[in-house]
Design a protein around this motif. Structure first.
Motif, PDB file in Angstrom:
ATOM      1  N   ILE A  13       0.846  -1.199   0.000  1.00 14.54           N
ATOM      2  CA  ILE A  13       0.000   0.000   0.000  1.00 14.54           C
ATOM      3  C   ILE A  13       0.878   1.245   0.000  1.00 14.54           C
ATOM      4  O   ILE A  13       0.639   2.199  -0.754  1.00 14.54           O
ATOM      5  N   LEU A  17       0.947   3.957  -3.701  1.00 13.78           N
ATOM      6  CA  LEU A  17       0.084   5.139  -3.813  1.00 13.78           C
ATOM      7  C   LEU A  17       0.823   6.463  -3.647  1.00 13.78           C
ATOM      8  O   LEU A  17       0.186   7.505  -3.507  1.00 13.78           O
ATOM      9  N   MET A 146      -6.325  -0.250  -3.407  1.00 15.12           N
ATOM     10  CA  MET A 146      -5.627   0.840  -4.092  1.00 15.12           C
ATOM     11  C   MET A 146      -6.464   1.382  -5.251  1.00 15.12           C
ATOM     12  O   MET A 146      -6.501   2.592  -5.478  1.00 15.12           O
TER      13      MET A 146
END
Ligand code: 6GU
Length: 258
Positions: A13, A17, A146
């Protein structure tokens, strides 16, 4: 918007991002992203959070208590019970309508499963929304989380610049976006549609709307049922359908090649 992602793979994660528009929004503080490692709530020295399924069968099941504790930690941190989204192919299919609904929340918790899933009892206790991103099976909920964070963030005020603004993109008005062109005006013998070089702004707008309608009709005709079209645009759509019927008729009449 504050995102909290409960996962066994927080680095996925965190690394996924921090680029492009979402990375910029995190850097600016417009959104925050916290990856919570469920393993930190294992309650044993080994960080073990899974076990064999009761009743037998392949694979391992994520146990209830670490997931519950990780959830509780988020609820305590923010001072209330947030919406908790469990990523699963058994969920409702993610859509633009859901994007706009989730974007209204102040906090969103994403619960990412792995292995053969999560003990049903903790899901019953904490999950508010079951969401899938499509009819295929992935190895875990991280990529779907995501995908959702990317789509939802576009609707958080301040994430997109005016220029990037969502107003005229695909699915606005239930129409697909018109085709785009940039320099050179002729590329490998293919010309840019002349109207785009005309400088006649009003005609360009009409042409773009027609291209949106044409594309939607060709590629995603089911979307047109919900689209808001002007009377002129309806006529244009009817003309497209008429031309298509005519082509079909001509095809029937033409002698078959053998
Ligand atoms: Cl949300 N999770 C998993 N594991 N697979 C999926 C999915 C989610 N959506 C489509 N396939």
């Amino acid at each position: 918007m504050h995102y909290h992602v409960l996962t066994l793979f927080p680095e996925m994660i965190e690394q996924g991002l921090h680029t492009s528009i979402i990375g910029r929004a995190i850097a600016a503080g417009t959104i925050t992203l916290s990856a919570v490692n469920i393993r930190d709530y294992a309650g044993n020295r080994y960080g073990k959070v899974d076990d064999y399924p009761y009743g037998g069968g392949a694979g391992m099941v994520m146990q209830a208590e670490p997931v519950y504790q990780a959830c509780q930690a988020v609820a305590e941190k923010i001072g209330r019970k947030p919406r908790v989204i469990y990523l699963t192919p058994q969920g409702q299919t993610f859509s633009q309508a859901m994007v706009e609904d989730f974007a209204k929340e102040e906090d969103l918790v994403f619960l990412c499963g792995h292995y053969e899933g999560i003990d049903e009892r903790v899901l019953e206790e904490v999950v508010t929304d079951y969401v899938s991103i499509g009819d295929y099976v992935l190895t875990g909920g991280e990529l779907p989380a995501m995908v959702m964070i990317d789509a939802i963030s576009r609707f958080v005020p301040g994430v997109l610049s005016n220029e990037e603004s969502a107003q005229f993109e695909s699915f606005q008005d239930n129409l697909l976006e018109y085709p785009q062109y940039s320099r050179p005006a002729v590329w490998r013998g293919k010309e840019v549609p002349p109207i785009l070089l005309s400088g006649h702004h009003a005609n360009v707008e009409i042409w773009r709307r027609q291209q949106s309608i044409l594309r939607t009709w060709q590629r995603r005709p089911e979307l047109l049922e919900e689209a808001q079209l002007s009377k002129k645009e309806r006529q244009y759509l009817e003309e497209l359908c008429r031309q298509e019927r005519q082509k079909e008729e001509e095809g029937k009449e033409a002698p078959h090649e053998s």
